[in-house]
Design an enzyme around this catalytic site. Structure first.
Site, PDB file in Angstrom:
ATOM      1  CB  SER A 159     -13.105 -15.705  20.493  1.00 44.03           C
ATOM      2  OG  SER A 159     -14.191 -16.487  20.923  1.00 44.03           O
ATOM      3  CG  ASP A 243     -10.247 -19.912  26.301  1.00 43.00           C
ATOM      4  OD1 ASP A 243     -11.348 -19.636  26.824  1.00 43.00           O
ATOM      5  OD2 ASP A 243      -9.974 -19.618  25.132  1.00 43.00           O
ATOM      6  CG  HIS A 275     -12.144 -16.535  25.654  1.00 49.20           C
ATOM      7  ND1 HIS A 275     -11.828 -17.465  24.695  1.00 49.20           N
ATOM      8  CD2 HIS A 275     -13.075 -15.706  25.095  1.00 49.20           C
ATOM      9  CE1 HIS A 275     -12.540 -17.231  23.603  1.00 49.20           C
ATOM     10  NE2 HIS A 275     -13.286 -16.164  23.814  1.00 49.20           N
TER      11      HIS A 275
END
Length: 314
Positions: A159, A243, A275
């Site tokens: 991320s 995600d 995620h």
């Protein structure tokens, strides 16, 4: 009587003003979340709780900010690859320890976990400009160590960490052997439209439609899409197709941009990965993918292999 057109224009104008106010006042709090709701900034646990051998590291970034990190080794003399791990935007490195414990077991590696400025025990306040300096300080520290194979330093970012790791990898082609990106966004500019859809017309990355008149207000754009195309080292893209935070299309776009200039890119999808849990949802396939990537792009040096054989023969 005010026409409906005027009412519409006033409404749109109000949204723009509200969006500008949100960006100016709260954007750092939206991008950087060092403290999760209901928790404290301090570490809930340290690596010893998971029976991991580690070293507390204190660094200084180039602008003088004091940073904290954990250097976790599989065993004291481990000369395997060293993973420089960059976390997501929320919480601190203690929240990633269970994943790192399994990473050490599966990959037979060392792991360096950096607390960005403003996170964990590190001083300062997070910003894109500052975190880039923090990442460089971590890499410089690793590059100067004599107890690891510095030719096998691999950057791993998830991320926000992927955005951080991409910049660091691009800036250090002679120090970083390879890059691993997991569930990373194309840019914060694009994510603004995902998190706040009413801003989509006014903020966006290079591929977005609309006038993008509010882009100048974004202080941490983290435009990974503009960085990956400049990276020369091998890149592994790990994409969780479920995600719920970053649309999987972002990873596909990053891969396409990188692969257009770099023939050492690999894209792997995990159908049930979300995620934060792709490393769990992917199971053995997830770890085998990374292990094979490391074997190919951060291999054991012949000299180290010979030394290991000599030791074993004694």
């Amino acid at each position: 009587m005010v026409s409906y057109v005027n009412i519409l224009l006033y409404g749109v104008g109000g949204l723009v003003v509200a969006g500008m106010a949100l960006l100016v006042a709260f954007q750092e709090k939206l991008v950087y979340v060092p403290v999760l709701p209901g928790l404290t900034k301090s570490y809930a646990i340290n690596p010893s709780r998971l029976r991991l051998t580690y070293e507390d590291i204190w660094l200084r970034s180039s602008d003088g900010v004091r940073l904290h990190a954990w250097f976790i080794k599989l065993f004291p003399d481990c000369r395997g690859p060293t993973i420089l791990f960059f976390q997501e935007n929320a919480g601190n490195i203690a929240h990633r320890l269970e994943m790192v414990r399994i990473m050490l077991q599966q990959l037979h590696c060392n792991v360096f976990m950096l607390s960005y400025r403003g996170y964990g025990a590190s001083d300062g306040y997070p910003s894109q400009h500052g975190i880039i300096k923090d990442a460089q300080a971590a890499l410089d520290h690793l590059s100067q160590r004599s107890d690891i194979d510095t030719s096998r330093i691999v950057v791993f970012g998830r991320s926000l960490g992927g955005a951080v790791g991409s910049v660091l990898t691009k800036n250090n082609p002679d120090k970083v052997a390879a890059l691993i990106l997991e569930n990373t966004f194309t840019s914060i500019l694009d994510m603004a439209g995902v998190l706040l859809p009413f801003l989509k017309w006014f903020i966006g990355g290079s591929s977005a439609k609309g006038p993008k008149v509010l882009n100048f207000l974004v202080r941490s754009p983290w435009s990974t899409i503009d960085v990956v195309g400049q990276i020369k080292q091998p890149i592994l893209f790990l994409s969780g197709l479920q995600d719920e935070m970053v649309p999987p299309s972002h990873m596909q776009m990053l891969y396409a941009k990188a692969a257009a200039r770099n023939n050492q890119c690999l894209f792997v999808e995990f159908p049930t990965g979300m995620h934060m849990d792709t490393w769990m949802a992917g199971g053995d396939h997830y770890w085998r993918t990374i292990q094979q990537f490391l074997e190919q792009h951060a291999p054991v040096q012949k000299e180290d292999t010979q030394n290991s054989n000599d030791i074993g023969a004694r």
